[in-house]
Design a protein around this motif. Structure first.
Motif, PDB file in Angstrom:
ATOM      1  N   ASN A  23       0.827  -1.210   0.000  1.00 22.59           N
ATOM      2  CA  ASN A  23       0.000   0.000   0.000  1.00 22.59           C
ATOM      3  C   ASN A  23       0.859   1.256   0.000  1.00 22.59           C
ATOM      4  O   ASN A  23       1.910   1.314   0.649  1.00 22.59           O
ATOM      5  CB  ASN A  23      -0.922   0.028   1.225  1.00 22.59           C
ATOM      6  N   ASN A  42     -15.317  -5.775   0.468  1.00 26.05           N
ATOM      7  CA  ASN A  42     -13.903  -5.568   0.773  1.00 26.05           C
ATOM      8  C   ASN A  42     -13.544  -6.139   2.133  1.00 26.05           C
ATOM      9  O   ASN A  42     -12.530  -5.828   2.699  1.00 26.05           O
ATOM     10  CB  ASN A  42     -13.548  -4.078   0.717  1.00 26.05           C
ATOM     11  N   ASP A 100      -4.307   2.004   6.294  1.00 29.45           N
ATOM     12  CA  ASP A 100      -3.866   1.075   7.336  1.00 29.45           C
ATOM     13  C   ASP A 100      -4.142   1.580   8.743  1.00 29.45           C
ATOM     14  O   ASP A 100      -4.131   0.803   9.699  1.00 29.45           O
ATOM     15  CB  ASP A 100      -2.376   0.788   7.174  1.00 29.45           C
ATOM     16  N   ASP A 148      -2.030   8.127   3.888  1.00 28.39           N
ATOM     17  CA  ASP A 148      -2.573   7.560   5.119  1.00 28.39           C
ATOM     18  C   ASP A 148      -2.175   8.427   6.308  1.00 28.39           C
ATOM     19  O   ASP A 148      -1.184   9.160   6.260  1.00 28.39           O
ATOM     20  CB  ASP A 148      -2.044   6.137   5.317  1.00 28.39           C
ATOM     21  N   ARG A 186      -7.303  -0.293   9.662  1.00 32.56           N
ATOM     22  CA  ARG A 186      -7.428  -1.726   9.426  1.00 32.56           C
ATOM     23  C   ARG A 186      -7.679  -2.460  10.744  1.00 32.56           C
ATOM     24  O   ARG A 186      -7.304  -2.004  11.818  1.00 32.56           O
ATOM     25  CB  ARG A 186      -6.199  -2.277   8.710  1.00 32.56           C
ATOM     26  N   SER A 213     -10.691   3.920   4.582  1.00 33.76           N
ATOM     27  CA  SER A 213      -9.561   3.276   3.925  1.00 33.76           C
ATOM     28  C   SER A 213      -8.256   3.683   4.603  1.00 33.76           C
ATOM     29  O   SER A 213      -8.169   4.709   5.275  1.00 33.76           O
ATOM     30  CB  SER A 213      -9.535   3.671   2.445  1.00 33.76           C
TER      31      SER A 213
END
Length: 480
Positions: free
Chosen positions: A151, A427, A248, A156, A251, A246
């Motif tokens: 990624n 997803n 990390d 991010d 996540r 979206s």
């Protein structure tokens, strides 16, 4: 010799016919009992599932009301003016593209009101409640987060997500069974500055229960104050939690659960928490509707909120059990009508094979009602024995029957899921719901209803079969 003695001697004299009737009534009674027990089991299982996912209600912010309040406060600040009012902020910025206006809200505006939550929690019938903060992105100071090497991380936030809970055990992912504790414990209402991390995060950094993690504001990781939280637990998920956004930062493995008031500290909003959800647990699912009405009668500003009935989750979890209830009901109906046809044919066979006996008795002056009563008495004696045997075997057979139906529905659901797998793009993986047990019991009420149903079947079938023969005259019966 009385009627009962004659009936018993007739039963013993024709053992094959008697055993055929015994076996038929035994199977019918057993099937009726199994159907009733399975139907009852489905209701009990629904209640169990309802309690497991959280029989209760959720309070969320109403987005329409929020947008209206933002517009009203912005108008009070003034068009084309900078300023802040009641948690709404407006600021003018000069950029390469010219003058740009930005607006934002802070925690004081977005948070659910604690006073309203406490009023609802005080309603009789609410056994406990939870408050969950908004997902708060913060910078990890003394540990590394989990990143996907493929990624692009430039856009991010470079952080991890904090989720504060008053009682982590009442968080939705915990109630649904997706999150369980691998080591240590969950955060409680009495905790302060504690956290629970994923097993993946613990494994990557060699972290363990008792270690201290440090966080600060991701907007200014170099200068902002650092806050510490002690690890009290390590959790694992059956299926990864769907990320709220979206990147990390959000996540599943980078989600860290904390006590209720910790996320506001490294965020730079200490003293101004942002409560996003409130969950109220109903102590007794049988009082669900009563408690709901009582909560709706509480005087708070309801326009600010969405009051969500958790029946939605309950319906999803127990949809298979509702099908089980329908199948059990259909099985009872089919058994009743099939049983009537079988018993009718058996008693018609009885009556035809005893036509000479019936003709002689009627010729000797015995009433047709007495002859039919004799056959009915024999049938009742055999039915009582068969029904008693079915009651003894009822619990075991009912549990096996209900378990079979549940397994069949799970297989069908899995087949349907596989058929639909390519139709819907996701997803993330959905949490898998499985049946752990089917609780079946044969109650006195079931036995009484089943006994009454079996008795009605026997009487109806004897009556219908007897009429076919006994409506004829004695000479017609003897000539046949």
């Amino acid at each position: 010799m009385n009627s009962i003695q004659r009936a018993w001697r007739s039963i013993v004299r024709k053992p094959v016919k008697s055993f055929l009737l015994f076996l038929t009534v035994f199977v019918i009674s057993l099937f009726l009992t199994a159907g009733m027990a399975s139907k009852n089991a489905s209701i009990q299982t629904q209640d169990t599932a309802r309690q497991a996912v959280g029989a209760g209600f959720r309070l969320d912010c109403n987005e329409t009301n929020r947008s209206r309040r933002v517009a009203e406060i912005s108008e009070r600040i003034g068009e084309g003016k900078e300023g802040s009012l009641e948690g709404v902020h407006q600021k003018k910025m000069e950029t390469a593209y010219g003058t740009q206006w930005i607006g934002w809200t802070d925690n004081s505006f977005d948070s659910l009101r604690l006073s309203d939550i406490e009023k609802l929690a005080a309603v009789e019938g609410i056994s406990d409640y939870n408050i969950t903060t908004c997902a708060t992105a913060v910078h990890p100071v003394n540990f590394d987060r989990i990143e996907d090497p493929d990624n692009d991380q430039t856009k991010d936030l470079g952080g991890v997500t904090l989720l504060g809970n008053r009682k982590m055990e009442l968080y939705s992912q915990v109630l649904s069974g997706n999150i369980t504790i691998q080591e240590g414990r969950m955060a409680t209402a009495d905790d302060e500055d504690v956290c629970v991390i994923s097993k993946e995060l613990a494994g990557q950094g060699g972290l363990k229960v008792g270690d201290v993690l440090k966080f600060n504001d991701y907007h200014d990781p170099e200068q902002s104050p650092v806050y510490e939280a002690r690890i009290v637990g390590i959790y694992e998920t059956k299926q990864y939690m769907s990320p709220l956004m979206s990147g990390d930062t959000f996540r599943s493995e980078n989600v860290i659960f904390t006590d209720l008031r910790f996320p506001e500290k490294p965020e730079g909003e200490e003293g101004e928490p942002c409560y996003e959800h409130a969950y109220f647990q109903v102590g007794d699912v049988k009082q669900y509707d009563t408690v709901k009405k009582a909560m709706e009668a509480v005087e708070i500003d309801w326009e600010r909120y969405d009051f969500i009935d958790r029946n939605g989750d309950y319906a999803t979890m127990s949809s298979n059990f509702k099908d089980l209830e329908k199948i059990s009901g259909l099985f009872i109906i089919v058994t009743f009508f099939a049983g009537f046809i079988l018993l009718y044919l058996i008693f018609l066979f009885w009556a035809r094979n005893r036509s000479r006996e019936s003709g002689i008795l009627i010729s000797l002056g015995l009433g047709k009602g007495n002859v039919l009563g004799q056959i009915l008495l024999e049938a009742v004696l055999i039915a009582v024995l068969a029904f008693s045997a079915s009651v003894l075997a009822g619990t075991g057979v009912s549990k096996a029957f209900a378990g079979y139906l549940v397994n069949q529905q799970e297989e069908q659901a899995e087949i349907q899921k596989n058929m639909d797998a390519d139709k819907v793009a996701k997803n993330f993986e959905e949490s898998e719901q499985t049946v752990t047990d089917v609780n079946v019991s044969v109650t006195k009420e079931m036995v009484a209803v089943c006994g009454a149903g079996t008795g009605i079947l026997v009487i109806m079938s004897v009556g219908m079969a007897g009429i076919v023969i006994l409506r004829k005259k004695p000479m017609e019966i003897l000539s046949e």
